[in-house]
Structure formats: C-alpha cells, structure tokens
Design an enzyme around this catalytic site. Structure first.
Site, PDB file in Angstrom:
ATOM      1  N   PRO A   1      -4.891   0.965   0.335  1.00 41.60           N
ATOM      2  CG  PRO A   1      -2.888   1.993   0.262  1.00 41.60           C
ATOM      3  CD  PRO A   1      -3.696   1.077  -0.645  1.00 41.60           C
ATOM      4  CD  GLU A   2     -11.074   0.951   0.882  1.00 40.28           C
ATOM      5  OE1 GLU A   2     -12.096   1.604   1.296  1.00 40.28           O
ATOM      6  OE2 GLU A   2     -11.006   0.036   0.246  1.00 40.28           O
TER       7      GLU A   2
ATOM      8  NE  ARG B   1      -0.922  -4.130  -8.029  1.00 39.15           N
ATOM      9  CZ  ARG B   1      -2.161  -4.632  -8.136  1.00 39.15           C
ATOM     10  NH1 ARG B   1      -3.365  -4.450  -8.615  1.00 39.15           N
ATOM     11  NH2 ARG B   1      -2.380  -5.392  -7.010  1.00 39.15           N
TER      12      ARG B   1
ATOM     13  NE  ARG C   1     -12.949  -0.458  -9.309  1.00 37.81           N
ATOM     14  CZ  ARG C   1     -13.039   1.095  -9.179  1.00 37.81           C
ATOM     15  NH1 ARG C   1     -13.641   1.483  -8.117  1.00 37.81           N
ATOM     16  NH2 ARG C   1     -12.754   2.094 -10.212  1.00 37.81           N
TER      17      ARG C   1
ATOM     18  CE  LYS D   1      -9.983   5.737  -1.582  1.00 41.31           C
ATOM     19  NZ  LYS D   1     -10.437   4.984  -3.036  1.00 41.31           N
TER      20      LYS D   1
END
Length: 271
Positions: A2-3, A109, A261, A57
């Site tokens: 989710p951004e 997570r 990344r 976010k």
DNA sequence: AGTGGCTCCTGAGCGC
DNA sequence: TGCGCTCAGGAGCCAC
C-alpha cells in the site's frame, strides 16, 4: 504494497462506512503491532469518529475527544470492513468494533502498526512529524520539491522514496514516475536538469491520481476494505516487468537494485 | 547531517 | 515431497 493511492482508496471507503460511528470496543489479537501506552483502549471506546485523514501512507481516525487511532499498513497490512460479529480473519491483529460494523486490521508480516495516541503526542509517537508534504497536497509546489532536493548527493529514486522529502510514494510509483519522466532511477540528483526535475514533479500527482481512480495497484497483497483488488496493476509501465519488453519502445526492461529495492527501467527511454 | 546497511517478518517460488 | 535458499520492501535504527 500500500502506497498513497491504496491508502487513499481505503480512507475514502472508511469515510463512507465508519464516519460518525461510535467506537464500541477494541480487540487486540496481536499486541506486538499495537503501540499504546497506559492501556488507552479504555479511553478510546464510546467515542465517535470525527474525521478520517491521510498523510502520505499514514491513516488517522480522529475521535470526538481528539484521541487518534493512527494506522500504517507497511507491506502487507489490510483493513477490512466486516459485519460486527465476523469470525477471526486470517492474520488478524486487531479489530475496531463500531455500532454497525467492524474494522479488521490483518497483516501477514506484522510490519504494519497501529498507534493509539492523543492529539498532543500523535505526530511525535507515530513518526508523522518527520513526513514531508503529502504528494497530493495542492500546496506542494515545484519549488518545495526542488528545495527538498537541494544539495543532495544520492540518486533520484532514493529521494522519491524518502517520506521526509515527499510523503506517499513507494517503490511501485517511484519506478512509474521515473519512467514517464524519462529519467533513469540511478541518476544523481545533482546531475538532473531543471526540466528533468520539472518532469518528475509534474508526473507525481497524475500518476497517483490515476491509481486512485483505479482503486490502487494490487501487485501482491493489497486489497481494499471489501477485500477486492485494485486494477491499476494493468496500467503499469515498468514495475514488476523486469526482463519484459518496454511498452513504449520494445527494448528489454532492465532490473537493478537501488537502495535495496528492486528497480525496473528502460535504458532506451530513460536517460 | 547525510548515508549505507541491517533488522523486523512470512509466504511464494525455485532448484535440487 | 520437502528442504533450503532467495526475494518481496517500508521505515526505524545504528555506525560511520
């Protein structure tokens, strides 16, 4: 993951479904994801949702006595609106129970977090105080962007991901923004021309807004409050497409690592 | 002050 | 079938 567009999609669902409702109970099934001091759940219940805000976010549910429930979904967090007595969700960590329904926070997570704070200390405790302008804040100007990048030595992608420069962009949209701006993600900020910087700045809002319109990008785990996937993944140019053909020129897209990344770009289209 | 690297965490996918 | 490895990465933290 989710951004900004995914969190905004969730925020607008919540504004529709839980605004003005009374929070009756908070159930915590995994205390490790909850930051609360002094047993505050008892303070929060029987209060009404006054407003629902998003910065970058982060999502905040502001109660009518100015206590704030702040939520960050990080990688795999989900917020699902369910009936009041819904059975335990898979990976459920916490649940806010309202008069008419409940809001379930589930997270494979456990990177996601919920903070229960009062207004005075919420920015400090949650880290919201360190955020730069929200990427969709109309007051966030090109000059603000340029100023935030002044004297920086690192590569551009790193700063698009830095929430203290501009808040809300994550790995998916950083790659997309740089592709449409025709700038290589590993370019040092100091080598970017004024017009390249302008391109990047002017691509940020439209790309995020398009994704909001598509109800977010569901690349792996993201779903909305009805557990439904977004459809923006069908419109991505580079993210997740390493090794495939560039949709604009047909060249093979490169995949590299920047700041740990995964990063996909087109050597031919991006300079 | 800025930066790079480690850490948290768990499931998916892959080679053998 | 199952084991071990790698990868996914947001953001806090720490050492330099």
């Amino acid at each position: 993951m989710p951004e900004l567009p995914e969190v905004e999609t969730i925020a607008s669902d919540l504004r529709e479904k839980i605004s003005k409702q009374k929070l009756e109970k908070i159930e915590i099934s995994d205390p490790s994801v909850i930051n609360l001091k002094n047993n505050r759940t008892s303070v929060l219940v029987q209060k009404y949702i006054k407003e629902i805000n998003r910065h970058g976010k982060y999502l905040s549910l502001v109660l009518d006595d100015n206590q704030i429930v702040t939520i960050h979904l990080r990688m795999t967090g989900r917020l699902i609106i369910a009936p009041k007595n819904a059975p335990l969700e898979k990976y459920e960590r916490a649940r806010l129970i309202f008069e008419n329904n409940s809001l379930i926070f589930a997270d494979i997570r456990r990177f996601g977090k919920i903070w229960l704070c009062d207004e005075q200390n919420h920015k400090q405790e949650t880290g919201v105080c360190r955020l730069g302008s929200d990427a969709l804040d109309p007051k966030f100007s090109f000059n603000d962007f340029k100023k935030a990048l002044k004297n920086k030595n690192g590569v551009i992608k790193k700063y698009l991901l830095s929430q203290n420069i501009v808040a809300g962009i994550g790995n998916i949209y950083a790659d997309e923004i740089l592709f449409l701006s025709k700038v290589c993600p590993d370019r040092k900020v100091s080598t970017l021309t004024e017009s390249e910087l302008k391109n990047i700045y002017h691509n940020i809002a439209p790309i995020l807004k398009k994704a909001i319109k598509n109800r977010g990008t569901s690349f792996s785990d993201y779903v909305d409050t009805k557990a439904e996937k977004g459809k923006n993944q069908e419109e991505l140019f580079v993210y997740g497409r390493g090794g495939q053909k560039c949709l604009q020129c047909g060249n093979k897209l490169q995949k590299i690592r920047i700041e740990g990344r995964g990063t996909v770009f087109c050597e031919n289209c991006q300079k």
